[in-house]
Design an enzyme around this catalytic site. Structure first.
Site, mmCIF file in Angstrom:
data_model
loop_
_atom_site.group_PDB
_atom_site.id
_atom_site.type_symbol
_atom_site.label_atom_id
_atom_site.label_comp_id
_atom_site.label_asym_id
_atom_site.label_seq_id
_atom_site.Cartn_x
_atom_site.Cartn_y
_atom_site.Cartn_z
ATOM 1 C CG ASP A 110 -1.877 -1.185 1.210
ATOM 2 O OD1 ASP A 110 -2.236 -1.663 0.114
ATOM 3 O OD2 ASP A 110 -2.233 -1.661 2.307
ATOM 4 C CE LYS B 69 2.392 -2.503 -4.313
ATOM 5 N NZ LYS B 69 2.068 -2.074 -2.935
ATOM 6 N N GLY C 79 -4.552 -4.329 -3.795
ATOM 7 C CA GLY C 79 -5.537 -3.286 -4.096
ATOM 8 C C GLY C 79 -4.741 -2.069 -4.508
ATOM 9 C CG HIS C 80 -1.999 -2.160 -7.019
ATOM 10 N ND1 HIS C 80 -1.112 -2.766 -7.867
ATOM 11 C CD2 HIS C 80 -1.727 -2.661 -5.777
ATOM 12 C CE1 HIS C 80 -0.335 -3.591 -7.174
ATOM 13 N NE2 HIS C 80 -0.702 -3.558 -5.913
ATOM 14 C CD GLN D 171 0.700 -8.966 -2.454
ATOM 15 O OE1 GLN D 171 1.334 -9.628 -3.243
ATOM 16 N NE2 GLN D 171 -0.564 -8.643 -2.696
#
Ligand code: GDP
Ligand code: IMO
Ligand code: MG
Length: 424
Positions: A13, A16, A40-41, A224
């Site tokens: 988080d 990225k 979750g991007h 990650q």
């Protein structure tokens, strides 16, 4: 541009998604190489916030080939939901998305096992995302895994699913006193998924290596972060893949000689979701303040993220294990109103001082951070347009981080929007 790997340098988080989106402008291919929909991007375009879990964050730019590489684990149900979500944003996905035939598939029993394990062994629970990631990778490495290419071959799929269920159902019934899974239901459901996914399936190694021959630019999108890497992270409080830069080669079928650069994404402070040691974690008052300013809630599970001071010990470790030459520092703006800032330069454990990240989990649990303090800048940075316009103390803070971790800061992010990005 050239072939660049983007990795998270903390516990995920780091932003990225935003950095990939910015760099995608000059890329031809964007490829995910590990993890799955535990990621979750977030990409913010104008007033719209788009969260991607499996599809590379380059998809928001026109004509970028976005590949889900062989190192990724794919939940077809989640993938199809995401394809529809992206389509609903009027984004052309059909001509741009590709999926490696060698990627492993997540099945319902992986998701259930992920949750049951966490419940049954609650003393040592990891706080996973519950997406079945660990159990799917377990099968991959135990050589029982079922790949995309396998679900496209009815006969092979039938054989593999049958033998998997024989073993899994015994475990569900005997160990967990849980329900068994029906072969027919999964088989027919996944054959349907296979047909929908089929047009996207490719040999991603051939595709990418052809692109390299044609002098195309590739971005490798890590998910990650380094401290969640199964080899280099806070084991066992990690994810089940190699999220570090080395994973980019194994997870795509591109050799290391073709990687030109690795950029680490680093938050100006630290966060982590889930269980595990976190030496610089804030006390509750500061936690609340930064969580709310930084909107630190998980993009996948919505869980509140734990927040803490910048930890140079872990980022220095990330610089080493990823071979980082450059870093992108995000969320500097979140620290705008802090009168003083602390940076952890070492850990103290028993009588020893650790400047390098210790592997001993007990040392990590009990590590006392050694801090250096710096004055804050107490100014809004979100509208700054050039690095030189940042407040002096903000630049001093960044210089300090750079010196401590040993990599050059090339990008500074001062907000989630595209135009809140400074190139140093
Ligand atoms: P990822 O998993 O590394 O892609 O990061 P996430 O998307 O899970 O979390 C990063 C969050 O921070 C997202 O909500 C982004 O929109 C937001 N973000 C990214 N960069 C900045 C920044 O410089 N400032 C602020 N305030 N938010 C940012
Ligand atoms: P992005 O790509 C932050 C964490 C989980 C848990 C551990 C193992 O958005 O940075 P898993 O479901 O992978 O078996 O959970 O890893 N985790 C993440 N934390 N960002 C992520 O992804 C994460 N993906 C997994 O919270 O602690
Ligand atoms: Mg995230």
């Amino acid at each position: 541009m050239s072939n660049i790997v983007i990795v998270g340098a903390q516990w995920g988080d780091e932003g990225k998604g935003k950095i990939i989106d910015i760099l995608s402008k000059d890329a031809d291919y964007v490829v995910r190489y590990q993890g799955g929909n535990n990621a979750g991007h977030t990409v913010v375009v104008g007033t719209e916030e788009i969260i991607l879990h499996l599809i590379p964050s380059g998809i928001l730019h026109k004509n970028k080939v976005c590949i889900i590489g062989n190192g990724v684990v794919i939940d077809p149900e989640a993938l199809l939901v995401e394809i529809e979500y992206v389509k609903s944003k009027k984004i052309d996905i059909n001509s741009n998305l590709r999926i490696s035939e060698e990627a492993h598939v997540i099945f319902p029993y992986h998701k259930v096992l992920d949750k049951l394990r966490e419940e049954k062994f609650s003393q040592t629970k990891i706080g996973t995302t519950g997406r079945g990631i660990g159990p799917c990778y377990t099968d991959k490495f135990a050589r029982n895994g079922i790949r995309i290419v396998d679900i496209l071959n009815k006969r092979i799929f039938k054989q593999k699913l049958k033998s998997n269920l024989e073993e899994k159902n015994a475990i569900f019934i005997k160990v967990y006193k849980a329900k068994r899974f029906s072969f027919d239901k999964i088989y027919s459901e996944y054959l349907k998924y296979a047909q929908i996914i089929k047009p996207y399936v490719c040999n991603s190694s051939v595709l990418l290596n052809d692109a390299i021959k044609n002098k195309k630019n590739i971005l490798f999108e890590g998910a990650q972060g380094t401290l969640l890497d199964v080899d280099h992270g806070t084991y066992p409080f990690v994810t089940s893949s190699n999220s570090t830069a080395g994973g980019a080669c194994a997870g795509t079928g591109v050799g290391p000689t073709h990687i030109d650069k690795v950029i680490g994404v680093v938050k100006a402070y630290t966060t982590r979701v889930g269980e595990g040691p976190f030496p610089t974690e804030f006390s509750s008052q500061l936690m609340k303040k930064i969580r709310s300013r930084g909107k630190e809630f998980g993009a996948t599970t919505g869980r509140p993220r734990r927040c803490g001071w910048f930890d140079a010990v872990i980022v220095k470790h990330a610089v080493r294990v990823n071979g980082l030459e450059a870093i992108a520092v995000t969320k500097l703006d979140v620290l705008d109103m802090m009168p003083t800032l602390k940076v952890c330069v070492a850990y103290r454990y028993k009588a020893a001082i650790y400047k390098d990240f210790p592997a001993d989990i007990e040392a990590l649990w009990k590590a006392q951070p050694v801090y250096e303090e710096m004055p804050g800048w107490m100014e809004d940075t979100t509208a700054v347009k050039d690095y030189s316009q940042l407040p002096l103390n903000a630049r001093k803070y960044l210089k300090k981080l750079e010196a401590l971790v040993g990599a050059k800061i090339e990008i500074v992010s001062i907000g989630s929007e595209r135009n809140q990005t400074l190139f140093v």
